[in-house]
Design a protein around this motif. Structure first.
Motif, mmCIF file in Angstrom:
data_model
loop_
_atom_site.group_PDB
_atom_site.id
_atom_site.type_symbol
_atom_site.label_atom_id
_atom_site.label_comp_id
_atom_site.label_asym_id
_atom_site.label_seq_id
_atom_site.Cartn_x
_atom_site.Cartn_y
_atom_site.Cartn_z
ATOM 1 N N SER A 1 11.545 8.921 -0.786
ATOM 2 C CA SER A 1 10.822 9.633 -1.835
ATOM 3 C C SER A 1 11.823 10.310 -2.768
ATOM 4 N N ASP B 1 0.165 11.977 2.456
ATOM 5 C CA ASP B 1 -0.525 10.902 1.737
ATOM 6 C C ASP B 1 -0.189 9.533 2.320
ATOM 7 N N LEU B 2 1.071 9.360 2.709
ATOM 8 C CA LEU B 2 1.491 8.077 3.267
ATOM 9 C C LEU B 2 0.848 7.829 4.624
ATOM 10 N N GLU C 1 2.115 2.383 -3.362
ATOM 11 C CA GLU C 1 1.122 2.976 -4.255
ATOM 12 C C GLU C 1 1.092 4.504 -4.169
ATOM 13 N N VAL C 2 1.702 5.074 -3.146
ATOM 14 C CA VAL C 2 1.700 6.525 -2.976
ATOM 15 C C VAL C 2 2.668 7.150 -3.981
ATOM 16 N N ARG D 1 0.832 -1.212 0.000
ATOM 17 C CA ARG D 1 0.000 0.000 0.000
ATOM 18 C C ARG D 1 0.863 1.257 0.000
ATOM 19 N N ALA D 2 1.983 1.225 0.731
ATOM 20 C CA ALA D 2 2.856 2.397 0.772
ATOM 21 C C ALA D 2 3.475 2.675 -0.594
ATOM 22 N N VAL E 1 4.208 13.926 0.441
ATOM 23 C CA VAL E 1 4.326 12.463 0.440
ATOM 24 C C VAL E 1 4.007 11.895 1.815
ATOM 25 N N VAL F 1 -2.721 6.655 3.842
ATOM 26 C CA VAL F 1 -2.762 5.327 3.223
ATOM 27 C C VAL F 1 -2.401 4.245 4.236
#
Length: 228
Positions: free
Chosen positions: A186, A197-198, A164-165, A161-162, A194, A201
């Motif tokens: 990143s 968003d992380l 996908e960011v 899932r991470a 980032v 998520v």
């Protein structure tokens, strides 16, 4: 249009497994280097918190049983030998003499007592602790069913899932009983964006793991190191 049953997906494709969302996506956009989401640690759904799985302790129990069996056999053989008119084993006579002659504050007596105490304490700890620390208990939605999730499997799911960011080049995840550490690199975008968003998520992914006691996510984002 649903895929017919019995057919396999083409080789090289990825299928997303169905998940059940038990928690809402938290908002956390403070832009700090390290963020923890307390809301993700609240158990939700039916069943509440579930106790940990107890280990069968087969290996320690087997080792102790073999040691006790061997020691008992030696003492039994020595007793039968003495009853038959033969002298006792040298090691038992020597041990009895040493214990009778050495004072209680002798180094070897203290070392032997310490080793025995440590072994006894270890056996007590094994007896009263559940073990199986790598298996995280999941929420019980059915009365007669218990489920657990391995830490490595949970870490893999969070890492996927991470990744996908947008902006995440690589990620490392370590899941513990009470915390999930996510370390991401990143290579573009602002680090604060980032990280925000992380945070969202990872918190959403932790909630979807279905654990009875979801770990609190801890996220760190950095730039890749210079080569050379």
């Amino acid at each position: 249009m649903s895929e017919p049953q019995g057919t396999e997906p083409p080789e090289g494709t990825t299928q997303r497994l169905p998940v059940v969302d038990h928690q809402e996506e938290p908002e956390n956009g403070d832009g700090t280097d390290r963020s923890e989401s307390p809301g993700a640690a609240e158990p939700g759904g039916e069943g509440g918190r579930v106790g940990r799985f107890w280990s069968a302790r087969r290996v320690p129990a087997g080792i102790v049983a073999l040691l006790l069996l061997g020691l008992t056999g030696l003492f039994l053989y020595d007793i039968v030998s003495v009853r038959a008119g033969r002298p006792g084993m040298y090691w038992r006579r020597e041990l009895a003499e040493q214990l009778a002659e050495r004072p209680l504050d002798d180094t070897w007596v203290l070392v032997g007592a310490g080793v025995t105490a440590v072994l006894g304490l270890w056996l007590l700890v094994l007896a009263v602790t559940p073990g199986l620390r790598d298996v995280l208990p999941m929420r019980r939605t059915h009365t007669g069913v218990r489920a657990g999730l391995h830490r490595d499997a949970a870490a893999t799911a969070l890492r996927d899932r991470a990744m996908e960011v947008a902006g995440v080049q690589s990620a490392r995840v370590r899941v513990r009983r009470r915390r999930a550490d996510v370390r991401a690199v990143s290579h573009f975008r602002e680090l604060d964006d980032v990280r925000t968003d992380l945070d969202a998520v990872v918190a959403d992914a932790v909630g979807k793991l279905g654990l009875s006691r979801p770990p609190s996510p801890s996220v760190r984002v950095r730039r890749p190191g210079r080569k050379g």
